[in-house]
Scaffold this motif. Structure first.
Motif, PDB file in Angstrom:
ATOM      1  N   ILE A  13      -4.847  -0.775   1.748  1.00  0.00           N
ATOM      2  CA  ILE A  13      -5.678   0.226   1.072  1.00  0.00           C
ATOM      3  C   ILE A  13      -7.152   0.063   1.413  1.00  0.00           C
ATOM      4  CG2 ILE A  13      -4.034   0.440  -0.840  1.00  0.00           C
ATOM      5  CD1 ILE A  13      -6.092  -1.120  -2.567  1.00  0.00           C
ATOM      6  N   GLY A  33      -2.262   4.042   3.100  1.00  0.00           N
ATOM      7  CA  GLY A  33      -2.487   3.719   1.700  1.00  0.00           C
ATOM      8  C   GLY A  33      -3.909   3.945   1.236  1.00  0.00           C
ATOM      9  N   TYR A  34      -4.826   4.052   2.177  1.00  0.00           N
ATOM     10  CA  TYR A  34      -6.241   4.200   1.832  1.00  0.00           C
ATOM     11  C   TYR A  34      -6.509   5.501   1.080  1.00  0.00           C
ATOM     12  CZ  TYR A  34     -11.230   5.157   2.591  1.00  0.00           C
ATOM     13  OH  TYR A  34     -12.552   5.481   2.426  1.00  0.00           O
ATOM     14  N   ARG A  42      -3.183   0.174  -5.939  1.00  0.00           N
ATOM     15  CA  ARG A  42      -2.147  -0.084  -4.933  1.00  0.00           C
ATOM     16  C   ARG A  42      -0.888   0.752  -5.135  1.00  0.00           C
ATOM     17  NH1 ARG A  42      -3.162  -4.142  -1.566  1.00  0.00           N
ATOM     18  NH2 ARG A  42      -4.425  -5.929  -2.223  1.00  0.00           N
ATOM     19  N   ALA A  47      -5.178   5.341  -2.454  1.00  0.00           N
ATOM     20  CA  ALA A  47      -5.960   4.440  -3.304  1.00  0.00           C
ATOM     21  C   ALA A  47      -7.267   5.087  -3.751  1.00  0.00           C
ATOM     22  CB  ALA A  47      -6.241   3.135  -2.562  1.00  0.00           C
ATOM     23  N   SER A  89       0.845  -1.191   0.000  1.00  0.00           N
ATOM     24  CA  SER A  89       0.000   0.000   0.000  1.00  0.00           C
ATOM     25  C   SER A  89       0.879   1.239   0.000  1.00  0.00           C
ATOM     26  CB  SER A  89      -0.924   0.012   1.224  1.00  0.00           C
ATOM     27  OG  SER A  89      -0.174   0.068   2.423  1.00  0.00           O
TER      28      SER A  89
END
Length: 323
Positions: A127, A139-140, A256, A143, A13
């Motif tokens: 993510i 990472g969210y 990703r 993404a 991520s």
């Protein structure tokens, strides 16, 4: 504690590198030696362990992926594999671990600690944003923004050709990516694992839109929706509305990759430091997270078993804003 190890495991991520950097720099700041374990639990078993200095993590905060690589390990699922991993840590004098990953990573860490007693803290790197004990995972945000950028482009061509686009985003068990993409991308319909949206609901929404003279539509589908993939859903709808000009776009692993956003870099840095400081305080088997802007530590046993719910209000927002 004089020596710690850090590793990334499971799906990569954006922001993992920023978290690695924070762990290393925080350890060095506190006069703790830090070692990078490559390829997750697989590398731990095989002894792929390298010493990291402050200079080792220069110029990585802006990079996606993970410099320590990531892999899934079937061998670590066995007692023999975990024993081999522990032996490698002892051989290198490593007294504590920082695990950057998701629920699978923390499940393994929990068992590892129970068997061998080595202190482990986790930073939520996924993510999917589906881990209990933190408002956002590393990472969210990146993404979502990556997916949203693609959806904006898809809407341009949907509008030009008066088409219905079914856009599949990641989220096998969670709609956390789908929801903000639907709201931020102006989608007419969103389909997520947490709520049931039948094909008849989709058809009704499309017909109501056409009745209001709408000529193009975006349907966001989380890959884990109970009606199936975006390809399957589009086929089911097309079967009921043969005249519909439909297209499917699966965003897949593009979500990703890429440079982490400022929000992910800040989150990763904060949680990386929190993991090192938590180990220094004697904490173990906990995930560092941010809830209501405050740092919290949640036991692995909770973060891997408790469900993180999506408010029904968000799906209602999609309906309101598409009317």
């Amino acid at each position: 504690m004089k020596k710690i190890g850090v590793f990334t495991s499971g799906g990569d991520s954006p922001g993992m590198n920023a978290c690695i950097r924070a762990v290393v720099r925080s350890a060095v700041y506190n006069n703790i030696e830090v070692y990078g374990i490559k390829r997750g639990y697989n590398g731990m078993i095989k002894g792929e362990i390298i010493k990291l200095e402050s200079s080792s993590v220069s110029n990585i905060i802006q990079k996606g992926g993970t410099i320590l690589k990531s892999a899934r390990s079937k061998e670590f699922l066995t007692k023999e594999g975990r024993q081999a991993a522990y032996d490698q840590l002892k051989k290198n004098g490593i007294e504590g671990l920082v695990a950057i990953g998701g629920d699978g990573t923390f499940t393994g860490a929990n068992i590892f600690h129970e068997e061998f007693g080595i202190p482990i803290l986790g930073a939520p790197g996924t993510i999917d944003n589906d881990l209990y004990g933190t408002d956002y995972t590393i990472g969210y945000d990146t993404a979502v923004n990556t997916a949203l950028d693609a959806i904006d482009k898809i809407r341009d061509t949907a509008d030009s050709h008066e088409r219905v686009f079914f856009v599949e985003v990641m989220g096998r068990d969670s709609g956390y990516i789908a929801i903000p993409c639907a709201i931020g991308g102006g989608a007419e319909i969103v389909m997520i694992p947490e709520t049931k949206t039948s094909i008849s609901n989709v058809i009704d929404a499309l017909k109501q839109g056409w009745a209001r003279s709408k000529t193009s539509f975006i349907v966001i589908v989380a890959e884990g929706d109970e009606e199936g993939s975006a390809v399957e859903i589009a086929a089911k709808v097309q079967n009921e509305i043969p005249q519909m000009d439909a297209r499917v776009t699966i965003l897949g692993h593009v979500q990703r990759g890429g440079a982490p956003t400022a929000a992910d870099r800040l989150l990763a840095s904060r949680l990386g430091i929190a993991c090192v400081e938590g180990l220094m305080q004697g904490r173990t088997c906990e995930m560092a997270g941010i809830v209501n802007s405050e740092l919290v530590y949640t036991p692995f046993s909770e973060t891997i078993t408790k469900q993180k719910y999506i408010s029904p209000r968000f799906t209602e927002m999609v309906k309101i804003l598409s009317s």
